[in-house]
Design a protein around this motif. Structure first.
Motif, short mmCIF file in Angstrom:
data_model
loop_
_atom_site.label_atom_id
_atom_site.label_comp_id
_atom_site.label_asym_id
_atom_site.label_seq_id
_atom_site.Cartn_x
_atom_site.Cartn_y
_atom_site.Cartn_z
N THR A 1 51.57 42.22 47.34
CA THR A 1 50.20 42.85 48.04
C THR A 1 49.19 42.94 48.80
OG1 THR A 1 49.02 41.12 47.49
CG2 THR A 1 50.20 41.33 45.67
N GLY A 2 49.22 41.99 49.89
CA GLY A 2 48.74 42.61 51.65
C GLY A 2 47.68 41.92 50.67
N ILE A 3 47.11 40.95 50.55
CA ILE A 3 45.39 40.23 50.07
C ILE A 3 45.72 39.37 50.87
CG2 ILE A 3 43.86 39.22 48.59
CD1 ILE A 3 45.82 40.82 46.35
N GLU A 4 45.14 38.79 51.96
CA GLU A 4 44.98 37.96 52.70
C GLU A 4 44.46 36.06 52.07
OE1 GLU A 4 43.59 39.16 56.67
OE2 GLU A 4 45.60 40.95 56.41
N ASP A 5 43.28 36.63 51.18
CA ASP A 5 42.70 35.95 51.30
C ASP A 5 42.68 34.89 50.23
OD1 ASP A 5 40.25 33.81 49.60
OD2 ASP A 5 38.86 35.34 50.46
N ASN A 6 43.49 33.86 50.13
CA ASN A 6 44.41 32.84 49.47
C ASN A 6 43.50 33.29 48.22
OD1 ASN A 6 46.64 32.46 50.89
ND2 ASN A 6 46.03 30.33 51.59
N GLY A 7 42.20 32.31 47.26
CA GLY A 7 41.10 32.02 46.78
C GLY A 7 40.78 33.20 46.06
#
Length: 146
Positions: free
Chosen positions: A47-53
């Motif tokens: 997804t390319g989302i870096e923020d784990n939370g």
């Protein structure tokens, strides 16, 4: 949960880019042999989302209804597969094709919540309409010049 409440919840879940990205990533990772199962990190990378939370929050919102949490990772449920198919179909169908298929299908038109023609504002009339064809309900809003 009634039909209206269930529909509202479904649309709320899908009205988020991150959640649509998760569904799309699971669908795109799949092949002809079936739908893929991806680990948390594989899915997050896809997804390319870096923020784990941020990613975890939106993934958990999809679990049960659109995404299944398995021992070996995450996979689309039947509802998730249908959502992915709708995303792909919408992306592949040019807007002229949508208009053509709507204009040639037998349909009925409902204006507003009852069968009113809308409300007059200045030299135009705003109308909220939904067009019902054999298999689709397509809501739209347009301004009609008077």
């Amino acid at each position: 949960m009634g039909v209206d409440e269930s529909s509202r919840r479904t649309f709320e879940l899908l009205a988020n880019e991150t959640r649509l990205g998760i569904i799309s990533a699971l669908g795109e990772a799949s092949g002809e042999g079936g739908y893929a199962t991806l680990s948390f990190s594989e899915l997050q990378e896809a997804t390319g989302i870096e923020d784990n939370g941020h990613f975890n929050y939106h993934l958990k919102k999809l679990v049960e209804e659109f995404v299944e949490d398995r021992e070996d990772g995450y996979a689309l449920t039947l509802a998730g597969i249908r959502a992915y198919q709708a995303i792909v179909a919408q992306q592949q169908l040019p807007s002229t094709e949508v208009a053509r298929s709507i204009s040639t299908a037998p349909m009925s038109v409902t204006v507003g919540e009852s069968s009113r023609r809308g409300t007059r504002t200045g030299g135009s009339m705003l109308s909220a309409m939904s067009v019902t064809s054999r298999s689709n309900i397509i809501p739209f809003r347009r301004e009609v010049s008077m």
